[in-house]
Every structure is written in C-alpha cells, then in structure tokens.
Design an enzyme around this catalytic site. Sequence first.
Site, PDB file in Angstrom:
ATOM      1  N   GLN A   1       0.810  -1.216   0.000  1.00  0.00           N
ATOM      2  CA  GLN A   1       0.000   0.000   0.000  1.00  0.00           C
ATOM      3  C   GLN A   1       0.848   1.273   0.000  1.00  0.00           C
ATOM      4  O   GLN A   1       2.028   1.271   0.340  1.00  0.00           O
ATOM      5  CB  GLN A   1      -0.930   0.002   1.213  1.00  0.00           C
ATOM      6  CG  GLN A   1      -1.984  -1.086   1.202  1.00  0.00           C
ATOM      7  CD  GLN A   1      -1.562  -2.345   1.922  1.00  0.00           C
ATOM      8  OE1 GLN A   1      -0.378  -2.638   2.056  1.00  0.00           O
ATOM      9  NE2 GLN A   1      -2.533  -3.107   2.408  1.00  0.00           N
TER      10      GLN A   1
ATOM     11  N   TRP B   1      -5.095   3.356   7.911  1.00  0.00           N
ATOM     12  CA  TRP B   1      -4.448   2.210   8.548  1.00  0.00           C
ATOM     13  C   TRP B   1      -4.351   2.382  10.055  1.00  0.00           C
ATOM     14  O   TRP B   1      -3.682   3.300  10.534  1.00  0.00           O
ATOM     15  CB  TRP B   1      -3.051   2.031   7.950  1.00  0.00           C
ATOM     16  CG  TRP B   1      -2.270   0.841   8.404  1.00  0.00           C
ATOM     17  CD1 TRP B   1      -2.663  -0.452   8.401  1.00  0.00           C
ATOM     18  CD2 TRP B   1      -0.920   0.843   8.888  1.00  0.00           C
ATOM     19  NE1 TRP B   1      -1.643  -1.268   8.852  1.00  0.00           N
ATOM     20  CE2 TRP B   1      -0.565  -0.500   9.151  1.00  0.00           C
ATOM     21  CE3 TRP B   1       0.035   1.855   9.105  1.00  0.00           C
ATOM     22  CZ2 TRP B   1       0.702  -0.856   9.634  1.00  0.00           C
ATOM     23  CZ3 TRP B   1       1.289   1.495   9.580  1.00  0.00           C
ATOM     24  CH2 TRP B   1       1.614   0.158   9.853  1.00  0.00           C
ATOM     25  N   ARG B   2      -5.038   1.540  10.784  1.00  0.00           N
ATOM     26  CA  ARG B   2      -4.732   1.369  12.200  1.00  0.00           C
ATOM     27  C   ARG B   2      -3.556   0.408  12.249  1.00  0.00           C
ATOM     28  O   ARG B   2      -3.660  -0.757  11.849  1.00  0.00           O
ATOM     29  CB  ARG B   2      -5.937   0.793  12.963  1.00  0.00           C
ATOM     30  CG  ARG B   2      -5.606   0.445  14.405  1.00  0.00           C
ATOM     31  CD  ARG B   2      -6.795  -0.135  15.175  1.00  0.00           C
ATOM     32  NE  ARG B   2      -6.329  -0.608  16.473  1.00  0.00           N
ATOM     33  CZ  ARG B   2      -6.184  -1.888  16.812  1.00  0.00           C
ATOM     34  NH1 ARG B   2      -6.507  -2.850  15.950  1.00  0.00           N
ATOM     35  NH2 ARG B   2      -5.726  -2.225  17.995  1.00  0.00           N
ATOM     36  N   ALA B   3      -2.430   0.885  12.744  1.00  0.00           N
ATOM     37  CA  ALA B   3      -1.187   0.130  12.641  1.00  0.00           C
ATOM     38  C   ALA B   3      -1.273  -1.203  13.373  1.00  0.00           C
ATOM     39  O   ALA B   3      -1.842  -1.294  14.471  1.00  0.00           O
ATOM     40  CB  ALA B   3      -0.022   0.950  13.182  1.00  0.00           C
ATOM     41  N   ASP B   4      -0.697  -2.229  12.770  1.00  0.00           N
ATOM     42  CA  ASP B   4      -0.608  -3.544  13.399  1.00  0.00           C
ATOM     43  C   ASP B   4       0.801  -3.837  13.891  1.00  0.00           C
ATOM     44  O   ASP B   4       1.062  -4.912  14.422  1.00  0.00           O
ATOM     45  CB  ASP B   4      -1.049  -4.633  12.412  1.00  0.00           C
ATOM     46  CG  ASP B   4      -0.270  -4.577  11.112  1.00  0.00           C
ATOM     47  OD1 ASP B   4       0.912  -4.912  11.101  1.00  0.00           O
ATOM     48  OD2 ASP B   4      -0.860  -4.187  10.080  1.00  0.00           O
TER      49      ASP B   4
ATOM     50  N   GLU C   1      -7.916  -0.567   6.968  1.00  0.00           N
ATOM     51  CA  GLU C   1      -7.461  -1.769   7.667  1.00  0.00           C
ATOM     52  C   GLU C   1      -7.436  -1.621   9.183  1.00  0.00           C
ATOM     53  O   GLU C   1      -7.034  -0.583   9.722  1.00  0.00           O
ATOM     54  CB  GLU C   1      -6.052  -2.130   7.197  1.00  0.00           C
ATOM     55  CG  GLU C   1      -5.982  -2.445   5.709  1.00  0.00           C
ATOM     56  CD  GLU C   1      -4.663  -3.049   5.326  1.00  0.00           C
ATOM     57  OE1 GLU C   1      -4.625  -4.262   5.062  1.00  0.00           O
ATOM     58  OE2 GLU C   1      -3.664  -2.306   5.317  1.00  0.00           O
ATOM     59  N   HIS C   2      -7.868  -2.714   9.839  1.00  0.00           N
ATOM     60  CA  HIS C   2      -7.607  -3.020  11.250  1.00  0.00           C
ATOM     61  C   HIS C   2      -8.385  -2.194  12.259  1.00  0.00           C
ATOM     62  O   HIS C   2      -8.113  -2.301  13.459  1.00  0.00           O
ATOM     63  CB  HIS C   2      -6.104  -2.911  11.585  1.00  0.00           C
ATOM     64  CG  HIS C   2      -5.203  -3.646  10.658  1.00  0.00           C
ATOM     65  ND1 HIS C   2      -5.419  -4.959  10.315  1.00  0.00           N
ATOM     66  CD2 HIS C   2      -4.086  -3.251   9.990  1.00  0.00           C
ATOM     67  CE1 HIS C   2      -4.458  -5.347   9.487  1.00  0.00           C
ATOM     68  NE2 HIS C   2      -3.652  -4.344   9.249  1.00  0.00           N
TER      69      HIS C   2
ATOM     70  N   GLU D   1      -8.250  -5.488   5.787  1.00  0.00           N
ATOM     71  CA  GLU D   1      -8.011  -6.531   6.776  1.00  0.00           C
ATOM     72  C   GLU D   1      -8.726  -6.124   8.059  1.00  0.00           C
ATOM     73  O   GLU D   1      -8.632  -4.978   8.499  1.00  0.00           O
ATOM     74  CB  GLU D   1      -6.526  -6.712   7.070  1.00  0.00           C
ATOM     75  CG  GLU D   1      -5.749  -7.375   5.962  1.00  0.00           C
ATOM     76  CD  GLU D   1      -4.278  -7.550   6.315  1.00  0.00           C
ATOM     77  OE1 GLU D   1      -3.885  -7.199   7.444  1.00  0.00           O
ATOM     78  OE2 GLU D   1      -3.520  -8.021   5.453  1.00  0.00           O
TER      79      GLU D   1
END
Length: 607
Positions: free
Chosen positions: A157, A436-439, A470-471, A492
């Site tokens: 991404q 993006w919520r960081a993983d 995501e997330h 995701e």
Amino acid sequence: MAPPALASGTTPDFGPNVKIFDPSTPVDQINSHLASIANEPEFSSNRHAVYFKPGTYGSSAGQDDPATATGIVNTQVGYYTSIAGLGSSPDDVKINGALHAEPNQAADGTSDSLTVFYRSLANLAVNPIQRPVGADAQRARPEGIEAPHTMRWATSQASPLRRVHILGNLDLTGQYGANAFGTELADSKVDRTVISDDGTTGPAQAQYYTRDSQIGSWSGDGVNLVFSGVTGAPRTNFGAGGTTTLATTPTSRPAPFLTINSGVYEVFVPSARTTTSGANWSTASNAGVRIPVSKFYIAKPTTDTAATINAALASGKHLLLTPGVYRLNGPIKVTRANTVVLGMGYATLAPSGGAAAITIGDVPGVVVSSIMIDASSGTDVLVQVGTRGATHVGDAVNPTALSDVFVRVGGAQEGSARTMLEVNSDRVILDGCWLWRADHGAGVGWTSNTVDTGLLVNGADVTALGLFVEHTQKNQVVWNGERGTTVFYQSEMPYDPPNQESWSDGTSEGYASYKVASGVKVHDAKGLAIYTLFMPSTFAGQPVHAASAIQAPTSDAVHFQSMTTAVIYFGGGIRHVINANGGAVDASQPNSVVYGMTAAARLVAGP
C-alpha cells in the site's frame, strides 16, 4: 506583505529535503544522492522528494543486457521518497535505467513486500535497464536482478504509480517470490507486460487497482485485480483469476503535480472526468488549470505552525507542504473553494493534543493530494470534509478530491481516533487513500491505538477509487450517504481482538468491514477483498469470527460485484461474504489456497 514574485527560471525555496536534477547533472551524482536516501527505516521521520527537469538521463547502451549496462540511473526507491518529472508530459523526462522497489529479504533468503510502503513515482518515462545496487548486489540472491527491458515495483500500500510511462515491462513481483498487497497504477502507459504473478516464483501480488491506463498485456492472476478504463486489460474472470474489468472509470479527478512551464514552476490541477478510459496526459486549458507556485504558500516543517499555514490559506494562498513531519498544535483549515493542498515527499501532518489534521469547510472544488497523517491520542476525526450536520455541498463538474491521502493511527507514534476520514460533503472523490490502524510499530495494542472507523461517508454521490482501510475496531467503512460508488476495496479486519465478547456488534459476531447503512437505497461497489489474520496470542485459544464481511440493505439498487473473503493465517474467520450470503472462510477448515491464504470464498454478482 506578499512575497516577491519569482523571476522566470528561478527555483523556489523548497527546503533541504527536495532535490532537483537537470540533464547536465552527472549520472554518478544522481545515483549517489538517490542511494543516500534509499535506506530510511519504516518509521523514519525523514522525508524526501526528487524531481527531474525535462530531458534524458542515463545511457541506453545496455538495454538489451542489463549486466553490461553502464551510465544508467539505477536505484532502489526507499521509504518516504517521491520521485517525479517536471515536464508537462511523462515523456518529457526519460530515465534510462530503473527507479525500482524491491522486496524485503530475510536472513534465511525468503522475501516479502508486505511492508514495502510509502514511495512513489510520477510524471516520467523509464526505459527499463535494471541491475542490483548497494547491499542487495552483494547478496547470494540479489533481489534487484531483472530481465532486459523490465523494471520491478514490488510494493504494497501507499506506493502509487501515476502518470508514468514504462517503455518495456513492469514487474510487480519479487525475483524469488514475495507476497504483496498492492497499490494503484493510474493515468499511465506500460508498453509491454505488467507482471503480477509470473507463475514461477511463487506468491506475488494479491491485489492491485489499475485506472485509466494503457498496457500491452497483464500476466498473472490474483485475489482482487481491478481494472477501470484500462486499454489492454484482461477480461473479467473473478471466479477463477480474481480479475474484474470495467470498460470505463465512472468519475475521477487525477492528482495534481508540479511542473515547469516556460521556466516558471507551476502546479497543474486536472479537471474532473467521467466515463474515461486510457491514459490522458493533456495539460491543455480544457484538461485542467495551471497555478503558478507564486500563488502557493510554501510551508516548511521546521518553521511553520498551524497558525502560519492557516493565515496563508485565509489570505487566498494555496498550500505546498515541503517534505518533513509537521508537528502542529491544531488542524489545517481549508475554508476557500478551489484551494489546492499538495504534499511533497510524503509530507506528514502530526497534530498534537488530539487535534484533527485537516478540516475542509462547506465549499466545493478543494483538492488535497500526497500527504500523510499521524494521529495523536484522543482524536475525534483526523480528516473532515464538510461540516457535520450542515447542508451538504458538492459540484459534479468541480468536485472536491482527495488523492494519495495516507492516514495512520499508531506505528510511527502513539495515537487514537474515533474516525480517520469523515466525508460530509456531496460529490467527493477519494482516490488511492489508505487508512491504517497500525498492526506493528509504536503504540500498537487493542487498548492503545484505538480506532472505531476508517471511513465514514455521510455525503451523497461520493466515489472511492482504490480504497484501502485496515484493522479498525468496529466497521472499517460506514456508508450513510446515497448513491455511493466504490471501485476496488481492500481491507483486513483487526488482528488483535482479545475475545469474541470484546469484538461483537450487538448480538452479531464481530463487525462487517464494509457497512452500507440500512436506510440507503442506492449504492454500487465492485472488486472487494476482505481478509482476517486474528492473532492467537490475543484470543487465547478461542478464535474470533465475523458474521459477515459486508453488510448492506437488500435492494435492487444496492449492487455489489466481485467480492472475496479469506483467512490469511492463524485462527478464526468470516461466516459469510455479504449479509448471510457466500460461504464461510475459517482457518480450521480451509477449502482452498489463494496466494498463501488458508481459505477463500468468492461471491460473483452481476451489476
């Protein structure tokens, strides 16, 4: 007092993180600078922009045998680096060599591109002549080896290719196989083949969005490969090959770009387009507007504050954000119609104290492009388009557009938010946005980088092209507005729910990733891929599930086409694709293997 006008041929002061080359610059000097910025770590605070003035760079003598090539411009493009030409057309800048992105290679020799983010190419042509460079060239298995007339861009991404002309092949895979989760190719030409999976090196690009472009051919299947308005695109074959092809793009507004016109630096802002196909590089007056850089406030991360930037915007200036991290104590406020906010080199807004990063008033025609945003703790909404609850505004001919806006919560710093991006205005276009919520990285945890929703749409006639969310911990996307359109969606679900009780929407297991509100009557979405990777370390042996990936009203005017769900790894899964339709995917009962994923379900629906 207004700053003095620049004389023709004078380069504006873009600060120390912008490098501009002209054709007289020795190739060794170009390669040396590019090498010096190619190895930023993933969460670096450094930012870089490189521009090439019109002309030809490097030698084409080794194009048929890259091993013999000398005098080429050849570099890996690293994190937080944008490279672009300054011509009116991509063909005004020709690079003999390769501006390439390679997979990460582990000590055991395995490779992947799952975190190869945050780099871009734009507005230039490349005659591909690629060789390994730097430390990669010393490996037993260099990633940078390529076939003649081929350049690699093996990224995931936030790594777009816009207005590029590849005078050969474009390889989106790794030399030895490398999983990747795709990005966007737009307004571009690839003379030969785009390779997403060559069938020999193993897993490759799971997904990709290609828009308004011209390609020789496409080689490879995927999970979710979406083409809109692409000459040379493969036929739709979603059930077997993951491919969805639309003859045209319904509506778009290509990203603005910096250029030189008769010695004067300008920003060209393309007009909105409808039902388009093929690459259109026109900069004629009917294709957009030219804005001299003298009409922009050129911000610097070391000296500017929210107050200085907002004062400039209020005075009638557009905004150019030079590379760096802007640690602001409040949001940037856009209140004037037709304002352009353009970032250079992944310029990053990092407001403190829970403040929003940018707010756009109830005005049409605002264009925001090429910026990153990092949340602090306790933010309500990080990016807000239009006032919540106000009369919605929008203009079909002159829509507000956000392109390459990358928002993250956690990863670079601790942060939390309720919503990343909220769209209240009508007729807004979102293009290539990753929320993006960081993983992984700093401040990551179920109770640390908390986020409810990535995208909340309240406005009508909003279009999302190449949407990545995501997330987040509830619905990734909530669409309340009428007549919304999405072309390509990747998501995701959160990795880290501690148990099913903590991650349930009332009595329903988990949260649907993409939710269209029950009162919506008209909606259209094509090409959606939604995955799970629930970490066993968080759910302590009791895997969690989502009841469905997509939740939407059952109506003749609510259309979904080409949907897929998959379990990437570990436990749990998704019971249904949309509402109560579509088969389950569950790590304990795999029914197929798709690009390294242990289970997959597809649902193909006509328009």
